[in-house]
Design a protein around this motif. Sequence first.
Motif, short mmCIF file in Angstrom:
data_model
loop_
_atom_site.label_atom_id
_atom_site.label_comp_id
_atom_site.label_asym_id
_atom_site.label_seq_id
_atom_site.Cartn_x
_atom_site.Cartn_y
_atom_site.Cartn_z
N ALA A 87 52.32 51.33 54.00
CA ALA A 87 52.61 50.80 55.34
C ALA A 87 51.41 50.06 55.91
O ALA A 87 51.57 49.04 56.59
CB ALA A 87 53.03 51.93 56.27
N GLU A 88 50.21 50.54 55.65
CA GLU A 88 49.00 49.89 56.18
C GLU A 88 48.85 48.49 55.56
O GLU A 88 48.52 47.53 56.27
CB GLU A 88 47.77 50.77 55.87
CG GLU A 88 46.50 50.31 56.55
CD GLU A 88 45.70 49.35 55.68
OE1 GLU A 88 45.04 48.46 56.24
OE2 GLU A 88 45.75 49.50 54.45
N ALA A 91 51.35 46.24 57.09
CA ALA A 91 50.96 45.90 58.46
C ALA A 91 49.94 44.77 58.48
O ALA A 91 49.87 44.01 59.44
CB ALA A 91 50.40 47.14 59.17
N ARG A 92 49.15 44.65 57.42
CA ARG A 92 48.18 43.54 57.33
C ARG A 92 48.84 42.25 56.89
O ARG A 92 48.43 41.17 57.30
CB ARG A 92 47.06 43.90 56.35
CG ARG A 92 46.10 44.93 56.87
CD ARG A 92 44.77 44.99 56.11
NE ARG A 92 44.83 44.83 54.69
CZ ARG A 92 44.87 45.83 53.79
NH1 ARG A 92 44.87 47.07 54.20
NH2 ARG A 92 44.89 45.57 52.50
#
Length: 121
Positions: A87-88, A91-92
């Motif tokens: 998810a991180e 998100a980027r």
Amino acid sequence: MPHDLVHAVVETALGIEDGFWGATARGATFEGFELVVPGRHRRSGMKVLRRGGDAVLAAELRVNWAYRAWRGLPVEGRGVGPALLDAEALARTGPRLDAAAARWAAVPEGGELLWRWGSDR
């Protein structure tokens, strides 16, 4: 949005230096490439690609995963396979793909977009 632009955006967002654009910067050549400035012999470009091909393929899969998620296509379920990005990482990549898509959409017919690999510009 052109696939090569998606690569530039996602590889930059994820800090991938040995993907498509990194290999190209090191002299790799791909089918359909036309050198603007004559350089090394084409065979040397193929050697670069053979040496870094696994990393280029890994980047291709991660870029395609980010693009699928960004487009709202399925990223889980039968036939999709395990998640390649968390998810991180998504998100980027998402906001950067949004910005690149807006820039691409603003290019007039017959116009061009200059994008510097390794930056968001």
